[in-house]
Structures are given as C-alpha cells and as structure tokens.
Design a protein around this motif. Structure first.
Motif, PDB file in Angstrom:
ATOM      1  N   THR A 128      -4.371   3.474  -2.319  1.00 16.51           N
ATOM      2  CA  THR A 128      -5.287   3.394  -3.460  1.00 16.51           C
ATOM      3  C   THR A 128      -5.712   1.946  -3.712  1.00 16.51           C
ATOM      4  O   THR A 128      -5.091   1.001  -3.225  1.00 16.51           O
ATOM      5  CB  THR A 128      -4.634   3.956  -4.727  1.00 16.51           C
ATOM      6  N   GLY A 180      -4.083   2.170  -8.136  1.00  9.74           N
ATOM      7  CA  GLY A 180      -4.646   3.500  -8.361  1.00  9.74           C
ATOM      8  C   GLY A 180      -4.687   3.811  -9.843  1.00  9.74           C
ATOM      9  O   GLY A 180      -5.191   3.010 -10.643  1.00  9.74           O
ATOM     10  N   LEU A 203      -2.790  11.495  -9.406  1.00 10.59           N
ATOM     11  CA  LEU A 203      -3.350  11.073  -8.120  1.00 10.59           C
ATOM     12  C   LEU A 203      -4.377  12.043  -7.558  1.00 10.59           C
ATOM     13  O   LEU A 203      -5.323  11.629  -6.881  1.00 10.59           O
ATOM     14  CB  LEU A 203      -2.217  10.909  -7.094  1.00 10.59           C
TER      15      LEU A 203
END
Length: 315
Positions: free
Chosen positions: A75, A222, A251
């Motif tokens: 990420t 992320g 996520l």
C-alpha cells in the motif's frame, strides 16, 4: 517465568494487526523481538521496515494475521521528513559520514522557486536510484552489508510513484552570520519501495548543494495512521490488537457470508454469490460470527479462497 525460544511461557496474544509508534534508535527487528515477548508468541512479523533513525508507524501482524502483511506492504505510505540542503553523506541521511559541503556562499544563491521546481521534478512517476545502504539484495546479499564490507555498490534505478511532495516550511541554519544549511520540512505520499532519503539526495544534487535526510517519521501506511499507533514501552498487546476481520475490512471490500458460505469456504469450496459480479481485488469474507474466514477472489459471481484464516484462533 520459564522461557521457550526466547518467548515467555504465557497465554499468547490473539491474532490481529498491531500498530506501533516506533521510537528513534530502535530497529524494526528490535520492535518485533520486544513484541514477541510481550505477546507470548514467535508468530510476529512486520509490514515494511523503518530505519533506526526513523520514527512512526510500524505495522505488525500476530499469529495467522501475518498473512495480511503481504497485502499491507504494497500500500502507499505517507512520511513527514526534514531534508537538509548543503551537505551530502555516505548514507543519504544524518547517520552517514560527510561527503561534501556546499558552503554559505553557494547556499545563499538557492532560491525558493528553485527548491519548488526541484520538488516538482521529483513528483509523479519517476526513476529512483535507491541508497547504496538500503536493504535491497545484490546477488543474495544486502546492499548495506556489501557497503560495510568495503564494496562500491551502485543500485539500478527503479520506477516509483511520488504522488505528493509538499514543502511545509523552510528554515535557514545560520552560524556566525553565515548560512550553513537549509532545512526543508516536507510531506511525502509515495508508493511502496520509495526511499525518502533518496529524494533528499536527488533534490540536493539538482540544486547543486548536496542534500540528506535528518528526520523521518512515517505517518500512514494504507488505511492505517500513526495517530492510532501505540508506544512499545508498556504496551498491552492483547488489548491493542486490531482483530483480523476489522483489519481486513479496512484493506478490502467486505462480504458478509451466510453460515453455509462460511462452511464451504472453510472446506476449500467455491461459493456462488448471485448479487456480486467482479474480479481482481481480494475481498474480505466475514462469517456471521464476525471472524475472518479468509480473503477471496471473484471470477464473475463465483469466488474462491486466496488465503484462509483459522476459525479457532482468538480474533
């Protein structure tokens, strides 16, 4: 208290993701080792190292949640840093030996517009040469280990994306009436694999005064932010672990399963989801009990398991 493989014999912490605010001077391995003792398990991994000089967000996975780390590593990341113009070092940061200094006369000619132009040139999709003391492997050996052994290491450029490179503040460091350095406070959002100290080096080279990193703090990885992280000293791991289902739902897209779908996926079977049509990105499959069954991949309305998570772990 008895010890087994360096880990206290205690009730192990549950599976999950742990956000740690790494202190300066600690290696990422130091944090993992301490967490293993605090959590009572050797099943601890991290999603991307931070240099000892750096502080900020270090993401750890415990127990089966180490399986999520592969997806977190890739990420994008955000950093706040200080770039010092006026000198270059062997490591492109403050821990290296001084290679060259620009001198006050040269620094006085550095215009604010030139700094902004140099930052703009390092923004977007760029080719970046990593620092020679990075952890990148060269013929099976870490680059920094080869440098320490006296080898001259020059790594190949690689594509990275610097989506944001923002100048927050500029401060001239003046000693006895002369400018000896220019400190730039910056914020960088970038792809995985981007080296902030290489940005400092390249900006200094563009301005022909040299540059290196003096401060680095990772503030986001992320969807996870440093404001939610915890100091390692005195950390109660069990109470701070983010359950696998919650972490995976941050996520990925989330799919709430029926009882039968959860059973089928747990047995390695494909499932049919009539109201879903897609593919490509993993989806977090959550059982009616609230635990993470696994990550699944859709092909049309059919889904198969990419990664399973054990139902018997505490979550």
């Amino acid at each position: 208290m008895s010890l087994t493989d360096g880990v206290p014999a205690q009730t192990p912490a549950p599976s999950g993701i742990l956000l740690v605010d790494k202190p300066e001077g600690w290696t990422s391995h130091d944090v993992v080792a301490r967490t293993r003792r605090l959590a009572g398990t050797r099943k601890v991994g991290h999603a991307g190292t931070l240099d000892p000089m750096a502080t900020g967000l270090l993401i750890l996975g415990l127990q089966s949640s180490t399986r999520l780390l592969t997806y977190i590593v890739g990420t994008d990341k955000e950093y706040h840093a200080t770039i010092r113009l006026g000198a270059s070092t062997t490591t492109d940061d403050a821990e290296g030996e001084l290679v060259s200094e620009a001198g006050s006369g040269r620094l006085d000619t550095v215009e604010p517009d030139a700094v902004l132009a140099g930052i703009a040139d390092l923004t977007g999709e760029i080719e970046q040469v990593p620092s020679s003391v990075s952890a990148i492997k060269v013929d099976g050996k870490r680059a920094y280990a080869r440098v320490r052994a006296g080898e001259d290491v020059v790594l190949a450029a690689r594509p990275v994306t610097v989506s944001e490179f923002e100048l927050l503040a500029t401060e001239r460091v003046v000693v006895d009436g002369e400018t000896v350095a220019i400190d730039l406070a910056v914020r960088v959002v970038c792809s995985s694999g981007t080296y902030i100290r290489s940005l400092a080096r390249d900006l200094g080279a563009t301005l022909e005064v040299g540059g290196h990193l003096t401060r680095l703090r990772r503030t986001r990885v992320g969807p996870f932010v440093v404001e939610d992280a915890h100091p390692i000293d005195g950390l109660d791991v069990a109470s701070r672990v983010i359950p696998p289902a919650d972490a995976a739902s941050l996520l990925f897209e989330r799919l709430d399963l029926t009882d039968q779908q959860a059973i089928d996926l747990g047995h390695g079977k494909r499932i049919h989801v009539p109201d879903h049509d897609g593919g490509g990105e993993p989806v977090a499959a959550i059982a009616p009990t609230g635990h993470l069954v696994g990550l699944i991949e859709f092909h049309g309305k059919e889904a198969r398991t990419l990664v399973n998570f054990p139902a018997d772990e505490l979550a």
